[in-house]
Design an enzyme around this catalytic site. Structure first.
Site, PDB file in Angstrom:
ATOM      1  N   SER A 286       0.845  -1.189   0.000  1.00  0.00           N
ATOM      2  CA  SER A 286       0.000   0.000   0.000  1.00  0.00           C
ATOM      3  C   SER A 286       0.882   1.240   0.000  1.00  0.00           C
ATOM      4  CB  SER A 286      -0.896   0.020   1.240  1.00  0.00           C
ATOM      5  OG  SER A 286      -0.150   0.371   2.402  1.00  0.00           O
ATOM      6  N   ASP A 287       0.318   2.376  -0.391  1.00  0.00           N
ATOM      7  CA  ASP A 287       1.021   3.616  -0.120  1.00  0.00           C
ATOM      8  C   ASP A 287       0.820   3.958   1.357  1.00  0.00           C
ATOM      9  OD1 ASP A 287       2.526   5.917  -0.469  1.00  0.00           O
ATOM     10  OD2 ASP A 287       1.566   6.437  -2.350  1.00  0.00           O
ATOM     11  N   TRP A 288       1.474   4.987   1.799  1.00  0.00           N
ATOM     12  CA  TRP A 288       1.530   5.340   3.228  1.00  0.00           C
ATOM     13  C   TRP A 288       0.120   5.440   3.838  1.00  0.00           C
ATOM     14  CZ3 TRP A 288       5.548   6.112   6.645  1.00  0.00           C
ATOM     15  CH2 TRP A 288       5.221   6.742   7.855  1.00  0.00           C
ATOM     16  N   GLU A 289      -0.207   4.482   4.720  1.00  0.00           N
ATOM     17  CA  GLU A 289      -1.470   4.450   5.456  1.00  0.00           C
ATOM     18  C   GLU A 289      -2.701   4.490   4.548  1.00  0.00           C
ATOM     19  OE1 GLU A 289      -1.288   7.514   8.457  1.00  0.00           O
ATOM     20  OE2 GLU A 289      -0.016   6.288   9.754  1.00  0.00           O
TER      21      GLU A 289
END
Length: 740
Positions: A286-289
Site C-alpha cells: 500500500s502507499d503510506w497508510e
C-alpha cells in the site's frame, strides 16, 4: 539459522514433482523448490506471524508507538521503511533471524527515487535525455549505493502518466507519453534489479502508483481520478505492464480512487488485471497508510473493514497503518476473511524475500558504504546525466555557448548559490553539502580564464521583498552577460505540492524584468520540477536553458553546457502550457467533430488563447542545426501481422557536433473508436558531426499499433495511417501507409 530447520523438508525431487514454475523474469528450475519452502514455512506460522509478515513499520514517522524490538521477536513486523543506518538495520535483522520463532528476515524499503547519496536529476529531467542506457545506469548506481546501507527495496520507479503540470509529482515520473514511459519503466527496473535480485548490488524495484494516480482531478494531490477503462488500458497502464514484463518485483497501490473504488481496495486492478491477466507474482504494498484512509474515502466503515477489503483486493503489505497486524488475525478467526487469502499474501512477500537472498545473506557489511557512496565514477555519471537532461529552449543570436574569455558575468538569482534546492524532490538520503552549485560550477569551468564572476541573490522564492533588486540591477549593468538562476525551489514541487499558478514563484519574474531593462544579454537557467508558464520569458529573454533540479553535479553539468563543452540535446517529455487554463494539455489528444480552424468561430478553440502549447512534447534545440530529408516508407501497404519499415536522412547543418532525438509519430486515421491525433511510436538518439548525414531507420511492428477497440478487445485494425518523423511532436516530414 532457524528457518533452515524448518525448510529441510524441501528437496529438488519434491519440487520437480510439483511441475510448477514462477512467471517472474527471475524464474529458474529451482523456483519449484522455492515454492515448496514457502508453503512449508507458512504451514508453521500462527495467524499473528502471518499478519506480521504483512506489516511494514516506519522507523522515523510511525504515528503509534510500538515496542519495536519486542514486536520483531514476536514475528509481528515483516518490513521496515526509512532505516538507513546499516548498524541499526543489522541489529533489527539479527533480532528477526536469531530471536524470532521462525527466523524470517526483514525486508528494508526506502525512497531511492533519483539516487541514494549520489543524486541525479529528477526523473522528469532525466527523461528529457531520452537516453535509456543512461537511465538504466543511474538506477543501477542508486541500487549499488543503497544496498551498502542495507536497503533491499526502493519505492521507484514512479511510472504514472502525468498530463497535468499542476500535480506536484509530475517531477517524479517520465512525463505524459505511455510509449516513452514504458521504455523508461523497463530501463529503471533493469537498472535496479539487474539480472539477479540476490546480488549484493541490486535491489527490488517498485512500480507506482497503481494506477492512474497521475490523473488526479484538477492536478490536486491525493484527489479522485475519473478515467475510462479504455483510456486506463491504452494510456495509464502501459508503463506498469511494461515494468511487470521486465520483472519488477513489487508494485505500490495509489492514494486515488478510480471509478469510485480506492486503488488500495480495487480488486479489478490488483487481482483481475495485475495477477490474472499479467501473471504478476511479486507483492503489492500500500502507499503510506492508504489502507486505513479508505475509511475517509467512505467505502468502508472502519479500519477493520479497510484491512479486509485491501487484503482481499490484492494488497499484500501494509505500509505504516498497522491495519493488518491489528485486524487480520481476528477477522480470520471470526470467519470474515479467508485464511487462504492471507496465506497467498504471505507467500508473495516471502517469495521476494527469498529472491532477494535475504534468507541466505540477511546482513550487510557496514564497511562497504565508504567504498561505494559518492564514488568518483558515480559523480561522473551524475554529471553526464545533467548534461543530457538540459534542454535548450531558446538561443536567439547564438548567445550560447558563452565564451570562456568573457570579461565579466553577473550571476543572479535564488538558485545561483543554493545547494539544497538543486537536489530536487525526494532526495531524502542526500547531503546537501555534496552539491556543486551554479557559482561553484562556473568558477571551476573558468579557473584558467580571467573572467570576473559577480554574484548576488536578488530575491527569494517566496514573499514580495524587492530589497535585493538594486544591487542585482547594478551588477547586471556592469557586466558583459547576465546568468539568471531562477525557478522553483525543491519545496515547490513533489508530493503534496500542487500549484494552480505555474508562473515563476514569488517576485522572480519582476526581478528578471528589471534586469532585462539594463540591456545586458541574459541567459536564463530555469530550475523546475514541472512545466511552467514562461510566456514573457520566452518572448523577451534571448537564451533559456531548462535545467530542472539537476542533483549534486548540477553546477558542473550546467557549466559544461553554458560554455560549450557539451552541446545540449535534451527534449521535453511534458507539454508546456501557455496558461493554467489550457490544462490538461498533451500532444496525443483526441480530435473532435469540430477541430480547430483559424478564424472559424464554432470550433473547438479558446477565445483568449491559441489551442497550441507554449512548447510541444519532444521540443528541444541545439547549438547546431539539423535538417530532415527523404522520408521513405518501404511498403505503403503492409499486411497484419507485419512490420512498417521507414527511413529518413538527418543532417547536421551547423558547425558543432551534437545529438538529435529523431522522433517517429503515427496517426490511425479511422478506428472503431476515436484515436489520438498523434502517438509516439519510435525514437533514436543519434550523434552527428558538422556536415555529417545519417540515414535513420525505423521498424514499426504492427503490434505497436494495437489498442482496445469498440469491443474492448486489444487489436490492430486495418486502414490508413499517417506518419511523421521529425524533431518534436509538432514538426516533421509526413508520409502514409495502409494496413490490410
Amino acid at each position: 539459522m532457524k528457518y533452515c530447520k524448518i525448510l529441510l523438508v524441501c528437496t529438488v525431487l519434491i519440487a520437480l514433482q510439483l511441475g510448477c514454475q514462477s512467471k517472474s523474469k527471475y524464474s529458474s528450475d529451482l523456483d519449484t523448490v522455492l515454492e515448496v519452502k514457502i508453503d512449508h514455512l507458512i504451514s508453521q506460522m500462527t495467524l499473528d506471524e502471518k499478519a506480521g509478515q504483512l506489516n511494514q513499520l516506519s522507523h522515523e514517522w510511525q504515528a503509534d508507538p510500538v515496542d519495536v524490538e519486542s514486536e520483531i521477536k514476536k514475528g509481528h513486523i515483516g518490513s521496515f521503511l526509512f532505516v538507513k543506518d546499516v548498524h541499526l538495520r543489522n541489529h533489527y535483522q539479527r533480532l528477526a533471524v536469531s530471536e524470532s520463532r521462525l527466523g524470517i528476515p526483514l525486508i528494508f524499503g526506502y525512497d531511492v527515487i533519483h539516487g541514494y547519496r549520489t543524486i541525479f536529476p529528477i526523473p522528469l529531467g532525466e527523461s528529457a535525455s531520452w537516453d535509456l542506457d543512461l537511465m538504466e545506469q543511474t538506477a543501477s548506481i542508486a541500487a549499488k549505493e543503497a544496498r551498502t546501507v542495507g536497503i533491499d527495496w526502493t519505492f521507484s520507479p514512479m511510472v504514472d502518466i502525468a498530463r497535468d503540470p499542476r500535480w506536484g509529482r509530475i517531477a517524479e515520473g517520465a512525463g505524459e507519453d505511455p510509449y516513452l514511459g514504458a521504455l523508461i519503466a523497463k530501463a529503471k527496473v533493469r537498472g535496479y534489479q539487474g539480472d539477479d535480485l540476490a546480488a549484493p548490488d541490486t535491489m527490488a524495484a517498485c512500480l507506482k502508483h497503481f494506477a492512474a494516480y497521475g490523473a488526479a482531478q484538477a492536478g490536486r494531490e491525493y484527489h479522485s481520478t475519473e478515467v475510462p477503462v479504455r483510456t486506463l488500458r491504452d494510456v495509464y497502464l502501459v508503463p506498469f505492464k511494461a515494468g511487470v514484463e521486465e520483472g519488477a518485483a513489487t508494485l505500490m497501490s495509489g492514494f486515488n480512487d478510480l471509478d469510485g473504488v480506492p486503488a488500495t481496495g480495487n480488486r479489478f486492478l490488483l487481482t483481475e488485471i495485475l495477477r490474472d491477466e499479467w501473471g504478476f507474482d511479486g507483492f503489492v504494498v500500500s502507499d503510506w497508510e492508504s489502507i486505513e484512509e479508505m475509511v475517509d474515502h467512505g467505502i468502508v466503515k472502519n479500519e477493520s473493514e479497510a484491512g479486509s477489503l485491501a487484503l482481499t483486493a490484492g494488497v499484500d503489505l501494509d505500509m505504516a497503518s498497522q491495519s493488518y497486524i491489528w485486524n487480520v488475525p481476528r477477522l480470520v478467526e471470526e470467519g470474515k476473511l479467508s485464511e487462504d487469502v492471507l496465506d497467498e499474501a504471505v507467500r508473495r512477500v516471502l517469495r521476494i524475500k527469498f529472491r532477494l537472498g535475504l534468507f541466505d545473506n540477511p546482513y550487510v557489511d557496514p564497511d562497504q558504504k565508504e567504498k561505494v557512496l559518492l564514488a568518483d565514477e558515480h559523480r561522473a555519471v551524475a554529471r553526464q546525466s545533467v548534461r543530457e537532461s538540459v534542454v535548450l529552449l531558446k538561443n536567439e543570436g547564438d548567445l550560447l555557448p558563452l565564451e570562456k574569455n568573457t570579461g565579466s558575468i553577473a550571476l543572479i538569482g535564488p538558485l545561483a548559490d543554493n545547494q539544497p534546492d538543486l537536489l530536487g524532490t525526494w532526495s531524502v538520503a542526500a547531503d546537501a553539502s555534496d552539491t556543486v552549485t551554479v557559482i561553484q560550477g562556473l568558477k571551476k569551468a573558468l579557473e584558467n580564464n580571467h573572467c570576473d564572476i559577480r554574484y548576488t541573490k536578488g530575491c527569494d522564492f517566496d514573499g514580495i521583498s524587492t530589497e535585493g533588486f538594486a544591487e542585482a540591477v547594478w551588477i547586471a549593468g556592469q557586466s558583459d552577460v547576465v546568468i539568471m538562476a531562477l525557478g522553483e525551489g525543491e519545496r515547490h514541487n513533489g508530493e503534496a505540492h500542487s500549484r494552480t499558478d505555474l508562473n515563476l514563484p514569488g517576485v522572480q519574474l519582476q526581478l528578471l524584468k528589471e534586469i532585462q531593462k539594463t540591456g545586458t544579454p541574459i541567459v536564463m537557467l530555469l530550475f523546475t520540477g514541472r512545466p511552467l508558464t514562461i510566456n514573457w520569458e520566452l518572448e523577451n529573454i534571448p537564451a533559456i536553458l531548462l535545467t530542472w533540479h539537476p542533483g549534486i553535479e548540477g553546477g558542473n553539468g550546467i557549466a559544461d553546457v553554458l560554455f560549450g563543452d557539451y552541446n545540449p540535446g535534451g527534449k521535453i517529455t511534458a507539454t508546456f502550457p501557455r496558461s493554467a487554463g489550457q490544462i490538461p494539455i498533451y500532444y496525443n489528444m483526441k480530435n473532435t467533430g469540430r477541430p480547430f480552424i483559424q478564424d472559424v468561430r464554432y470550433q473547438s478553440r479558446y477565445i483568449d488563447s491559441p489551442n497550441t502549447p507554449l512548447l510541444p512534447f519532444g521540443y528541444g534545440l541545439s547549438y547546431t542545426t539539423f535538417t530532415y530529408d527523404n522520408l521513405k516508407i518501404e511498403d505503403d501497404q503492409v499486411e497484419i501481422p507485419g512490420v512498417v519499415k521507414l527511413s529518413v536522412d538527418v543532417t547536421n547543418t551547423g558547425n558543432v557536433a551534437g545529438h538529435e532525438v529523431v522522433q517517429l509519430y503515427v496517426r490511425d486515421l479511422v478506428g472503431s473508436v476515436t484515436r489520438p491525433v498523434k502517438e509516439l511510436k519510435g525514437f533514436q538518439r543519434v550523434y552527428l558531426n558538422p556536415g555529417e548525414q545519417k540515414t535513420v531507420h525505423f521498424e514499426l511492428p504492427t503490434s505497436d499499433l494495437m489498442f482496445h477497440d469498440i469491443n474492448m478487445e486489444y487489436s490492430v485494425e486495418t486502414g490508413g495511417f499517417k506518419v511523421w518523423v521529425g524533431p518534436n511532436s509538432a514538426e516533421g516530414l509526413e508520409g502514409s501507409f495502409e494496413l490490410f
